[in-house]
Scaffold this active site. Sequence first.
Site, mmCIF file in Angstrom:
data_model
loop_
_atom_site.group_PDB
_atom_site.id
_atom_site.type_symbol
_atom_site.label_atom_id
_atom_site.label_comp_id
_atom_site.label_asym_id
_atom_site.label_seq_id
_atom_site.Cartn_x
_atom_site.Cartn_y
_atom_site.Cartn_z
ATOM 1 N N GLU A 93 81.134 -6.113 33.734
ATOM 2 C CA GLU A 93 81.871 -4.847 33.835
ATOM 3 C C GLU A 93 83.162 -5.029 34.638
ATOM 4 O OE1 GLU A 93 81.243 -0.094 34.343
ATOM 5 O OE2 GLU A 93 79.564 -1.403 34.821
ATOM 6 N N GLY A 151 84.401 2.514 32.899
ATOM 7 C CA GLY A 151 83.312 1.962 32.106
ATOM 8 C C GLY A 151 82.369 3.075 31.698
ATOM 9 N N HIS A 154 70.059 -11.043 28.192
ATOM 10 C CA HIS A 154 69.971 -12.235 29.023
ATOM 11 C C HIS A 154 69.162 -13.277 28.251
ATOM 12 C CE1 HIS A 154 71.684 -9.658 31.983
ATOM 13 N NE2 HIS A 154 70.634 -8.871 31.981
ATOM 14 N N SER A 212 68.198 -18.573 32.175
ATOM 15 C CA SER A 212 68.161 -18.364 33.623
ATOM 16 C C SER A 212 68.918 -19.484 34.323
ATOM 17 C CB SER A 212 66.711 -18.313 34.124
ATOM 18 O OG SER A 212 66.049 -19.530 33.850
ATOM 19 N N HIS A 243 87.857 -4.440 20.466
ATOM 20 C CA HIS A 243 88.444 -3.196 19.956
ATOM 21 C C HIS A 243 89.380 -2.651 21.026
ATOM 22 C CE1 HIS A 243 88.974 0.826 18.338
ATOM 23 N NE2 HIS A 243 88.595 1.299 19.509
ATOM 24 N N GLY A 254 91.510 0.531 21.197
ATOM 25 C CA GLY A 254 91.983 1.817 20.708
ATOM 26 C C GLY A 254 92.769 2.546 21.779
#
Length: 144
Positions: free
Chosen positions: A66, A86, A93, A96, A110, A112
Amino acid sequence: MDFSLLNIDTPVDILNQAMQHSLIGSLAIKIEKIGSGEVHASMPVCSKTTRPDGILHGGSSLALAETMAGLGSMLLVDMALFDVRGIQINGSHTGSVREGSVYATAKIVHQGNQTHVWNVDITNKEGRLVSTIRVTNMIVKKNG
């Protein structure tokens, strides 16, 4: 740092310094390289980013993704006029990691006027996929 001045030419050392006193700094996320529609970063696998058993915490991977997608969107809009938020994140996942660092590559899929969608792949030092994450950002016009 005045984020309204943020652009693709902002040096990564300035970005890393500006983020030190936030969650990003707490997780020791380091932006390695930025480009138009692409962000590369690393994060250590350490006591701040792992589960109690020493495995990289999925939440740390989501925070890394993020962070990168948010920064990437910020680089693509005029931050004096718009904010980036966000609104959705989805991660799978696939492996590990217990030591070293992980490396992430975020690419826009994308772009936009109101939403940006990013794909973020996180790998170990050998390049094995650890997580693949999709992030959607909303682009919001600032008031006055």
